[in-house]
Design an enzyme around this catalytic site. Structure first.
Site, PDB file in Angstrom:
ATOM      1  N   LYS A 128       0.855  -1.189   0.000  1.00  0.00           N
ATOM      2  CA  LYS A 128       0.000   0.000   0.000  1.00  0.00           C
ATOM      3  C   LYS A 128       0.883   1.229   0.000  1.00  0.00           C
ATOM      4  O   LYS A 128       2.020   1.179   0.469  1.00  0.00           O
ATOM      5  CB  LYS A 128      -0.877   0.025   1.248  1.00  0.00           C
ATOM      6  CG  LYS A 128      -2.112   0.887   1.131  1.00  0.00           C
ATOM      7  CD  LYS A 128      -3.235   0.111   0.485  1.00  0.00           C
ATOM      8  CE  LYS A 128      -4.537   0.852   0.461  1.00  0.00           C
ATOM      9  NZ  LYS A 128      -5.658  -0.060   0.178  1.00  0.00           N
TER      10      LYS A 128
HETATM   11  N1  GLU Z   1      -7.386   0.082  -3.086  1.00  0.00           N
HETATM   12  C1  GLU Z   1      -8.114  -1.116  -3.335  1.00  0.00           C
HETATM   13  C2  GLU Z   1      -8.171  -1.971  -2.099  1.00  0.00           C
HETATM   14  O1  GLU Z   1      -8.029  -1.502  -0.997  1.00  0.00           O
HETATM   15  C3  GLU Z   1      -7.639  -1.854  -4.578  1.00  0.00           C
HETATM   16  C4  GLU Z   1      -6.191  -2.252  -4.580  1.00  0.00           C
HETATM   17  C5  GLU Z   1      -5.740  -2.842  -5.922  1.00  0.00           C
HETATM   18  O2  GLU Z   1      -6.538  -2.992  -6.831  1.00  0.00           O
HETATM   19  O3  GLU Z   1      -4.546  -3.159  -5.992  1.00  0.00           O
HETATM   20  O4  GLU Z   1      -8.431  -3.144  -2.162  1.00  0.00           O
END
Ligand code: GLU
Length: 438
Positions: A128
Protein backbone atom coordinates in the site's frame (compact mmCIF):
# COMPACT_ATOMS: atom_id res chain seq x y z
CA UNK A 1 11.95 -6.22 28.06
CA UNK A 2 11.95 -9.97 28.66
CA UNK A 3 15.20 -11.74 27.86
CA UNK A 4 15.63 -15.36 26.91
CA UNK A 5 17.83 -17.55 29.08
CA UNK A 6 19.34 -19.16 25.97
CA UNK A 7 19.88 -16.19 23.69
CA UNK A 8 22.11 -13.16 24.12
CA UNK A 9 20.09 -10.00 24.78
CA UNK A 10 20.77 -8.47 21.36
CA UNK A 11 19.54 -11.61 19.56
CA UNK A 12 16.48 -11.68 21.78
CA UNK A 13 15.74 -8.07 20.97
CA UNK A 14 15.94 -8.53 17.23
CA UNK A 15 14.07 -11.81 16.95
CA UNK A 16 11.30 -11.57 19.51
CA UNK A 17 10.45 -7.99 20.29
CA UNK A 18 8.91 -5.75 17.70
CA UNK A 19 10.52 -2.47 16.69
CA UNK A 20 8.69 0.39 18.40
CA UNK A 21 6.84 1.50 15.29
CA UNK A 22 5.29 -1.97 14.94
CA UNK A 23 3.91 -2.25 18.46
CA UNK A 24 0.20 -2.30 19.13
CA UNK A 25 0.39 0.20 21.96
CA UNK A 26 -2.08 2.44 20.21
CA UNK A 27 -5.61 1.97 18.95
CA UNK A 28 -4.71 2.85 15.38
CA UNK A 29 -5.10 0.63 12.33
CA UNK A 30 -1.82 -1.24 12.82
CA UNK A 31 -2.88 -2.11 16.38
CA UNK A 32 -6.22 -3.33 15.00
CA UNK A 33 -4.45 -5.51 12.45
CA UNK A 34 -2.12 -7.05 15.06
CA UNK A 35 -5.08 -7.97 17.24
CA UNK A 36 -6.82 -9.56 14.25
CA UNK A 37 -3.75 -11.58 13.29
CA UNK A 38 -3.21 -12.78 16.88
CA UNK A 39 -6.68 -14.33 16.85
CA UNK A 40 -5.75 -16.83 14.12
CA UNK A 41 -2.72 -18.31 15.82
CA UNK A 42 -4.60 -21.26 17.45
CA UNK A 43 -5.89 -22.36 14.02
CA UNK A 44 -2.64 -22.44 12.07
CA UNK A 45 -1.12 -25.70 13.29
CA UNK A 46 2.56 -26.03 12.42
CA UNK A 47 2.39 -22.90 10.22
CA UNK A 48 2.09 -20.74 13.34
CA UNK A 49 5.88 -20.82 13.60
CA UNK A 50 5.91 -18.43 10.64
CA UNK A 51 3.19 -16.10 11.97
CA UNK A 52 5.75 -13.56 13.15
CA UNK A 53 6.39 -12.88 9.45
CA UNK A 54 2.97 -11.23 9.21
CA UNK A 55 3.53 -8.97 12.21
CA UNK A 56 6.11 -6.85 10.45
CA UNK A 57 6.17 -5.46 6.93
CA UNK A 58 8.81 -6.84 4.61
CA UNK A 59 9.79 -3.38 3.43
CA UNK A 60 8.67 0.21 4.15
CA UNK A 61 9.85 3.21 2.18
CA UNK A 62 9.35 6.80 3.35
CA UNK A 63 9.91 9.41 0.67
CA UNK A 64 10.09 13.17 0.59
CA UNK A 65 7.88 14.56 -2.17
CA UNK A 66 8.81 18.15 -3.00
CA UNK A 67 6.75 19.98 -5.62
CA UNK A 68 6.51 23.46 -6.96
CA UNK A 69 3.15 24.98 -6.06
CA UNK A 70 1.28 27.22 -8.49
CA UNK A 71 2.36 30.27 -6.46
CA UNK A 72 6.03 29.46 -7.17
CA UNK A 73 6.98 28.19 -3.71
CA UNK A 74 8.21 24.66 -3.04
CA UNK A 75 6.25 22.46 -0.63
CA UNK A 76 7.34 19.12 0.82
CA UNK A 77 4.98 16.22 1.45
CA UNK A 78 5.59 12.87 3.10
CA UNK A 79 4.98 9.76 0.99
CA UNK A 80 5.07 6.05 1.76
CA UNK A 81 5.08 2.70 0.01
CA UNK A 82 4.95 -0.37 2.21
CA UNK A 83 5.34 -3.94 0.93
CA UNK A 84 3.94 -6.06 3.71
CA UNK A 85 4.44 -9.50 2.20
CA UNK A 86 5.47 -10.92 -1.16
CA UNK A 87 5.45 -14.65 -0.42
CA UNK A 88 2.68 -15.36 -2.94
CA UNK A 89 3.62 -12.85 -5.63
CA UNK A 90 4.41 -9.20 -6.25
CA UNK A 91 3.16 -6.55 -3.85
CA UNK A 92 -0.28 -5.19 -4.74
CA UNK A 93 -2.41 -2.46 -3.28
CA UNK A 94 -3.63 1.06 -3.74
CA UNK A 95 -2.26 4.53 -3.15
CA UNK A 96 -4.23 7.02 -1.07
CA UNK A 97 -3.90 10.77 -0.90
CA UNK A 98 -5.21 12.04 2.44
CA UNK A 99 -4.15 14.60 5.01
CA UNK A 100 -4.24 12.01 7.82
CA UNK A 101 -2.12 9.31 6.13
CA UNK A 102 0.62 7.95 8.42
CA UNK A 103 3.23 5.21 8.12
CA UNK A 104 1.35 3.09 10.66
CA UNK A 105 -1.88 3.43 8.68
CA UNK A 106 -0.19 2.48 5.40
CA UNK A 107 1.43 -0.51 7.13
CA UNK A 108 -1.98 -1.74 8.28
CA UNK A 109 -3.50 -1.18 4.86
CA UNK A 110 -0.63 -3.10 3.23
CA UNK A 111 -1.12 -5.99 5.65
CA UNK A 112 -4.86 -6.10 4.93
CA UNK A 113 -3.94 -6.31 1.22
CA UNK A 114 -1.81 -9.42 1.93
CA UNK A 115 -4.77 -11.02 3.70
CA UNK A 116 -7.29 -9.90 1.06
CA UNK A 117 -5.24 -11.09 -1.92
CA UNK A 118 -4.69 -14.47 -0.31
CA UNK A 119 -8.37 -14.72 0.71
CA UNK A 120 -9.56 -14.41 -2.90
CA UNK A 121 -6.52 -16.39 -4.05
CA UNK A 122 -5.07 -13.90 -6.53
CA UNK A 123 -1.30 -14.40 -6.91
CA UNK A 124 -0.20 -11.22 -5.16
CA UNK A 125 1.37 -10.21 -1.90
CA UNK A 126 0.22 -7.09 -0.08
CA UNK A 127 1.38 -3.50 -0.42
CA UNK A 128 0.00 0.00 0.00
CA UNK A 129 1.12 3.57 -0.49
CA UNK A 130 0.06 7.04 0.37
CA UNK A 131 0.88 10.71 0.51
CA UNK A 132 0.04 12.85 3.52
CA UNK A 133 -1.75 15.60 1.63
CA UNK A 134 -5.26 16.95 1.20
CA UNK A 135 -5.62 16.65 -2.58
CA UNK A 136 -8.79 18.78 -2.51
CA UNK A 137 -6.55 21.78 -1.80
CA UNK A 138 -4.32 21.13 -4.84
CA UNK A 139 -4.83 22.42 -8.37
CA UNK A 140 -4.83 19.88 -11.21
CA UNK A 141 -1.24 20.84 -12.05
CA UNK A 142 -0.10 20.42 -8.45
CA UNK A 143 -1.88 17.06 -8.25
CA UNK A 144 -0.07 15.90 -11.37
CA UNK A 145 3.32 17.08 -10.06
CA UNK A 146 2.88 15.45 -6.65
CA UNK A 147 1.78 12.19 -8.29
CA UNK A 148 4.72 12.15 -10.70
CA UNK A 149 7.35 13.01 -8.09
CA UNK A 150 5.95 10.42 -5.68
CA UNK A 151 5.99 7.79 -8.46
CA UNK A 152 9.61 8.60 -9.28
CA UNK A 153 10.57 8.30 -5.62
CA UNK A 154 8.90 4.92 -5.12
CA UNK A 155 10.06 3.85 -8.61
CA UNK A 156 12.96 2.00 -7.02
CA UNK A 157 10.63 -0.59 -5.50
CA UNK A 158 7.57 -0.76 -7.80
CA UNK A 159 7.24 -2.45 -11.21
CA UNK A 160 4.93 -4.82 -13.12
CA UNK A 161 6.52 -7.88 -11.49
CA UNK A 162 7.54 -6.22 -8.19
CA UNK A 163 4.74 -4.13 -6.79
CA UNK A 164 1.69 -2.81 -8.62
CA UNK A 165 -0.16 0.26 -7.23
CA UNK A 166 -3.84 1.03 -7.88
CA UNK A 167 -6.44 3.61 -6.88
CA UNK A 168 -7.56 4.03 -3.28
CA UNK A 169 -9.02 6.94 -1.29
CA UNK A 170 -8.81 10.17 -3.38
CA UNK A 171 -6.90 8.61 -6.28
CA UNK A 172 -8.46 7.66 -9.60
CA UNK A 173 -7.86 6.67 -13.23
CA UNK A 174 -6.16 9.96 -14.05
CA UNK A 175 -3.71 9.55 -11.16
CA UNK A 176 -2.98 6.00 -12.39
CA UNK A 177 -2.37 7.31 -15.93
CA UNK A 178 0.23 9.78 -14.55
CA UNK A 179 1.83 7.05 -12.46
CA UNK A 180 2.04 4.70 -15.43
CA UNK A 181 3.47 7.45 -17.63
CA UNK A 182 6.07 8.57 -15.08
CA UNK A 183 7.29 5.04 -14.43
CA UNK A 184 7.34 4.31 -18.17
CA UNK A 185 9.27 7.48 -19.06
CA UNK A 186 11.85 6.70 -16.39
CA UNK A 187 12.16 3.11 -17.69
CA UNK A 188 12.29 4.16 -21.34
CA UNK A 189 9.40 1.97 -22.45
CA UNK A 190 5.66 1.88 -21.85
CA UNK A 191 4.88 -0.45 -18.95
CA UNK A 192 1.09 -0.53 -18.67
CA UNK A 193 1.22 -3.34 -16.07
CA UNK A 194 2.92 -1.18 -13.43
CA UNK A 195 -0.42 0.07 -12.11
CA UNK A 196 -4.04 -1.08 -12.31
CA UNK A 197 -7.21 0.98 -12.30
CA UNK A 198 -5.96 2.87 -15.39
CA UNK A 199 -8.23 4.44 -18.00
CA UNK A 200 -9.59 1.77 -20.35
CA UNK A 201 -7.83 3.43 -23.31
CA UNK A 202 -4.46 3.01 -21.57
CA UNK A 203 -4.63 -0.69 -20.78
CA UNK A 204 -7.26 -0.45 -18.07
CA UNK A 205 -9.94 -3.10 -17.64
CA UNK A 206 -13.62 -2.78 -18.32
CA UNK A 207 -15.51 -3.18 -15.06
CA UNK A 208 -12.59 -2.13 -12.83
CA UNK A 209 -14.18 1.13 -11.70
CA UNK A 210 -17.31 -0.62 -10.44
CA UNK A 211 -15.53 -3.78 -9.24
CA UNK A 212 -15.23 -3.03 -5.52
CA UNK A 213 -18.89 -2.01 -5.23
CA UNK A 214 -19.95 -5.02 -7.30
CA UNK A 215 -17.95 -7.29 -5.01
CA UNK A 216 -19.61 -5.73 -1.94
CA UNK A 217 -23.00 -6.40 -3.51
CA UNK A 218 -22.08 -9.97 -4.51
CA UNK A 219 -20.87 -11.12 -1.09
CA UNK A 220 -23.70 -9.17 0.54
CA UNK A 221 -26.24 -11.20 -1.45
CA UNK A 222 -24.47 -14.48 -0.65
CA UNK A 223 -24.40 -13.73 3.08
CA UNK A 224 -27.99 -12.44 3.10
CA UNK A 225 -29.16 -15.77 1.66
CA UNK A 226 -27.39 -17.60 4.53
CA UNK A 227 -29.18 -15.58 7.23
CA UNK A 228 -32.57 -15.44 5.53
CA UNK A 229 -32.41 -11.72 4.74
CA UNK A 230 -34.25 -10.71 1.58
CA UNK A 231 -32.12 -8.09 -0.22
CA UNK A 232 -35.00 -7.15 -2.50
CA UNK A 233 -36.81 -5.57 0.45
CA UNK A 234 -33.84 -4.72 2.69
CA UNK A 235 -33.16 -1.23 4.05
CA UNK A 236 -29.58 -0.09 3.49
CA UNK A 237 -27.48 2.59 5.20
CA UNK A 238 -24.21 3.58 3.53
CA UNK A 239 -21.30 5.58 4.88
CA UNK A 240 -19.14 6.94 2.07
CA UNK A 241 -20.64 7.52 -1.35
CA UNK A 242 -17.61 7.29 -3.61
CA UNK A 243 -16.43 4.51 -5.84
CA UNK A 244 -17.34 1.80 -3.32
CA UNK A 245 -20.40 3.01 -1.40
CA UNK A 246 -22.00 4.73 -4.41
CA UNK A 247 -21.76 1.70 -6.68
CA UNK A 248 -22.80 -0.77 -3.96
CA UNK A 249 -25.84 1.41 -3.16
CA UNK A 250 -26.77 1.53 -6.83
CA UNK A 251 -26.57 -2.26 -7.23
CA UNK A 252 -28.60 -2.91 -4.07
CA UNK A 253 -31.20 -0.36 -5.19
CA UNK A 254 -31.40 -2.03 -8.61
CA UNK A 255 -32.06 -5.32 -6.80
CA UNK A 256 -35.05 -3.67 -5.08
CA UNK A 257 -33.47 -2.67 -1.76
CA UNK A 258 -34.23 0.73 -0.19
CA UNK A 259 -31.20 2.90 0.47
CA UNK A 260 -32.56 4.81 3.47
CA UNK A 261 -29.49 6.70 4.73
CA UNK A 262 -26.23 7.95 3.29
CA UNK A 263 -23.44 9.73 5.12
CA UNK A 264 -20.32 11.26 3.63
CA UNK A 265 -17.76 13.93 4.58
CA UNK A 266 -20.29 16.65 3.74
CA UNK A 267 -23.38 15.44 5.57
CA UNK A 268 -25.91 12.75 6.49
CA UNK A 269 -29.21 12.28 4.69
CA UNK A 270 -32.20 10.03 5.32
CA UNK A 271 -35.40 9.00 3.54
CA UNK A 272 -37.60 6.29 4.99
CA UNK A 273 -39.12 5.45 1.60
CA UNK A 274 -35.67 5.11 0.05
CA UNK A 275 -33.38 7.65 -1.61
CA UNK A 276 -33.30 7.97 -5.38
CA UNK A 277 -29.78 6.59 -5.81
CA UNK A 278 -29.32 7.62 -9.45
CA UNK A 279 -30.30 11.19 -8.64
CA UNK A 280 -28.03 11.17 -5.59
CA UNK A 281 -25.09 9.88 -7.66
CA UNK A 282 -25.66 12.71 -10.15
CA UNK A 283 -25.85 15.22 -7.28
CA UNK A 284 -22.59 13.97 -5.74
CA UNK A 285 -20.87 14.04 -9.15
CA UNK A 286 -21.91 17.68 -9.48
CA UNK A 287 -21.46 18.98 -5.92
CA UNK A 288 -18.85 16.63 -4.44
CA UNK A 289 -20.95 15.46 -1.48
CA UNK A 290 -24.46 14.34 -0.47
CA UNK A 291 -24.93 17.68 1.32
CA UNK A 292 -27.69 19.77 -0.21
CA UNK A 293 -29.56 16.84 -1.79
CA UNK A 294 -33.12 18.07 -1.89
CA UNK A 295 -35.12 14.88 -1.76
CA UNK A 296 -34.15 13.82 1.78
CA UNK A 297 -34.13 14.76 5.47
CA UNK A 298 -30.89 15.96 7.02
CA UNK A 299 -29.60 14.06 10.07
CA UNK A 300 -26.83 14.92 12.50
CA UNK A 301 -23.70 12.86 11.74
CA UNK A 302 -24.05 10.93 15.01
CA UNK A 303 -27.69 9.98 14.30
CA UNK A 304 -26.49 7.90 11.35
CA UNK A 305 -25.63 5.05 13.74
CA UNK A 306 -29.22 4.81 15.04
CA UNK A 307 -30.90 4.57 11.64
CA UNK A 308 -33.22 1.54 11.44
CA UNK A 309 -31.81 -0.59 8.62
CA UNK A 310 -31.06 -4.21 7.70
CA UNK A 311 -27.67 -3.73 6.07
CA UNK A 312 -25.02 -1.18 7.05
CA UNK A 313 -22.21 -0.55 4.60
CA UNK A 314 -19.27 1.44 6.01
CA UNK A 315 -17.44 2.44 2.83
CA UNK A 316 -15.34 5.42 3.95
CA UNK A 317 -12.31 5.27 6.24
CA UNK A 318 -10.90 3.18 9.10
CA UNK A 319 -12.07 3.17 12.70
CA UNK A 320 -15.67 4.32 12.13
CA UNK A 321 -17.52 1.57 14.03
CA UNK A 322 -16.20 1.75 17.57
CA UNK A 323 -17.16 0.61 21.08
CA UNK A 324 -19.02 3.94 21.33
CA UNK A 325 -21.50 3.30 18.51
CA UNK A 326 -21.49 -0.49 17.89
CA UNK A 327 -24.19 -0.97 20.53
CA UNK A 328 -26.53 1.36 18.65
CA UNK A 329 -26.33 -0.20 15.20
CA UNK A 330 -29.73 -1.55 14.11
CA UNK A 331 -28.61 -3.62 11.11
CA UNK A 332 -28.59 -7.41 10.87
CA UNK A 333 -25.50 -7.33 8.70
CA UNK A 334 -22.50 -5.02 8.24
CA UNK A 335 -20.63 -5.17 4.92
CA UNK A 336 -17.22 -3.53 5.18
CA UNK A 337 -16.67 -1.67 1.91
CA UNK A 338 -13.90 0.39 3.53
CA UNK A 339 -10.65 -1.04 4.82
CA UNK A 340 -10.55 -1.38 8.61
CA UNK A 341 -13.83 0.41 9.47
CA UNK A 342 -14.49 -1.67 12.61
CA UNK A 343 -12.28 -1.67 15.72
CA UNK A 344 -11.69 -5.06 17.44
CA UNK A 345 -13.83 -3.99 20.43
CA UNK A 346 -16.67 -3.00 18.12
CA UNK A 347 -16.24 -6.30 16.27
CA UNK A 348 -16.83 -8.17 19.53
CA UNK A 349 -19.88 -6.06 20.38
CA UNK A 350 -21.44 -6.70 16.95
CA UNK A 351 -20.67 -10.39 17.31
CA UNK A 352 -22.34 -10.56 20.74
CA UNK A 353 -25.36 -8.74 19.33
CA UNK A 354 -25.57 -11.35 16.56
CA UNK A 355 -24.94 -8.79 13.81
CA UNK A 356 -23.09 -10.51 10.97
CA UNK A 357 -19.94 -8.66 9.87
CA UNK A 358 -18.64 -9.31 6.35
CA UNK A 359 -15.03 -8.24 6.83
CA UNK A 360 -13.19 -5.87 4.49
CA UNK A 361 -10.64 -8.52 3.58
CA UNK A 362 -13.31 -10.42 1.68
CA UNK A 363 -16.12 -7.88 1.22
CA UNK A 364 -14.11 -5.26 -0.65
CA UNK A 365 -11.79 -7.66 -2.50
CA UNK A 366 -13.66 -7.14 -5.79
CA UNK A 367 -11.44 -4.18 -6.69
CA UNK A 368 -8.18 -6.02 -6.45
CA UNK A 369 -9.71 -9.07 -8.12
CA UNK A 370 -10.43 -7.04 -11.25
CA UNK A 371 -7.02 -5.38 -10.81
CA UNK A 372 -5.61 -8.88 -11.19
CA UNK A 373 -7.65 -9.34 -14.38
CA UNK A 374 -6.34 -5.98 -15.63
CA UNK A 375 -2.73 -6.98 -14.92
CA UNK A 376 -3.20 -10.31 -16.74
CA UNK A 377 -4.80 -8.52 -19.72
CA UNK A 378 -1.90 -6.02 -19.84
CA UNK A 379 0.68 -8.83 -19.91
CA UNK A 380 -1.12 -10.68 -22.69
CA UNK A 381 -2.29 -7.52 -24.52
CA UNK A 382 -5.62 -9.26 -24.94
CA UNK A 383 -8.71 -7.65 -23.48
CA UNK A 384 -11.93 -9.21 -22.24
CA UNK A 385 -15.50 -7.97 -22.50
CA UNK A 386 -17.21 -6.34 -19.52
CA UNK A 387 -19.61 -9.29 -19.21
CA UNK A 388 -16.67 -11.66 -19.07
CA UNK A 389 -14.96 -9.58 -16.38
CA UNK A 390 -18.12 -9.32 -14.27
CA UNK A 391 -18.86 -13.03 -14.58
CA UNK A 392 -15.32 -13.93 -13.51
CA UNK A 393 -15.48 -11.44 -10.64
CA UNK A 394 -18.73 -12.90 -9.33
CA UNK A 395 -17.31 -16.43 -9.60
CA UNK A 396 -14.15 -15.53 -7.64
CA UNK A 397 -16.08 -13.67 -4.94
CA UNK A 398 -18.68 -16.41 -4.50
CA UNK A 399 -16.07 -19.15 -4.28
CA UNK A 400 -13.96 -17.20 -1.80
CA UNK A 401 -16.99 -16.36 0.30
CA UNK A 402 -18.23 -19.98 0.34
CA UNK A 403 -14.81 -21.17 1.53
CA UNK A 404 -14.66 -18.58 4.30
CA UNK A 405 -18.25 -19.29 5.38
CA UNK A 406 -17.40 -22.99 5.74
CA UNK A 407 -14.30 -22.28 7.84
CA UNK A 408 -16.36 -19.98 10.08
CA UNK A 409 -18.91 -22.79 10.62
CA UNK A 410 -16.24 -25.46 11.17
CA UNK A 411 -14.31 -23.46 13.78
CA UNK A 412 -17.25 -21.44 15.16
CA UNK A 413 -15.41 -18.19 14.57
CA UNK A 414 -16.35 -14.85 13.03
CA UNK A 415 -16.10 -14.38 9.27
CA UNK A 416 -13.13 -12.08 9.90
CA UNK A 417 -11.19 -14.70 11.80
CA UNK A 418 -12.22 -17.31 9.21
CA UNK A 419 -10.92 -15.11 6.38
CA UNK A 420 -7.67 -14.55 8.28
CA UNK A 421 -7.34 -18.32 8.82
CA UNK A 422 -7.78 -19.07 5.09
CA UNK A 423 -5.44 -16.25 4.05
CA UNK A 424 -2.72 -16.77 6.67
CA UNK A 425 -2.56 -20.47 5.85
CA UNK A 426 -2.04 -19.69 2.16
CA UNK A 427 0.59 -17.04 2.82
CA UNK A 428 2.48 -19.01 5.45
CA UNK A 429 2.38 -22.21 3.42
CA UNK A 430 4.01 -20.31 0.54
CA UNK A 431 6.45 -18.81 3.03
CA UNK A 432 7.39 -22.23 4.34
CA UNK A 433 7.81 -23.80 0.88
CA UNK A 434 10.05 -20.96 -0.24
CA UNK A 435 12.18 -21.21 2.90
CA UNK A 436 14.54 -18.67 4.39
CA UNK A 437 17.08 -17.26 1.96
CA UNK A 438 19.72 -15.90 2.10
N1 GLU B 1 -7.39 0.08 -3.09
C1 GLU B 1 -8.11 -1.12 -3.33
C2 GLU B 1 -8.17 -1.97 -2.10
O1 GLU B 1 -8.03 -1.50 -1.00
C3 GLU B 1 -7.64 -1.85 -4.58
C4 GLU B 1 -6.19 -2.25 -4.58
C5 GLU B 1 -5.74 -2.84 -5.92
O2 GLU B 1 -6.54 -2.99 -6.83
O3 GLU B 1 -4.55 -3.16 -5.99
O4 GLU B 1 -8.43 -3.14 -2.16
Amino acid sequence: MQTSPTLPANVQASSHSLPSYLQADNLGPWGTYLQQVDRVEPYLGHLSRWLETLKRPKRALIVDVPIQLDNGTVAHFEGYRVQHNTSRGPGKGGVRFHQDVTLSEVMALSAWMSIKNAAVNVPFGGAKGGIRVNPKLLSMGELERITRRYTSEIGIIIGPTKDIPAPDVNTNEQVMAWMMDTYSMNEGSTATGVVTGKPVDLGGSLGRREATGRGVFTVGCEAAAHIGLDVTTARIAVQGFGNVGGIAAKLFAQAGARVVAVQDHGGTIFREAGLDVDRLLAHVARVGSVAGFEHAEVLSPDAFWDVPCDILIPAALEGQITAANAGRIQARMVIEGANGPTTPQADDILNERNILVLPDVIANAGGVTVSYFEWVQDFSSFFWSEDEINARLVRVMREAFAGVWQVAQDHKVSLRTATFIVACKRILHAREMRGLYP
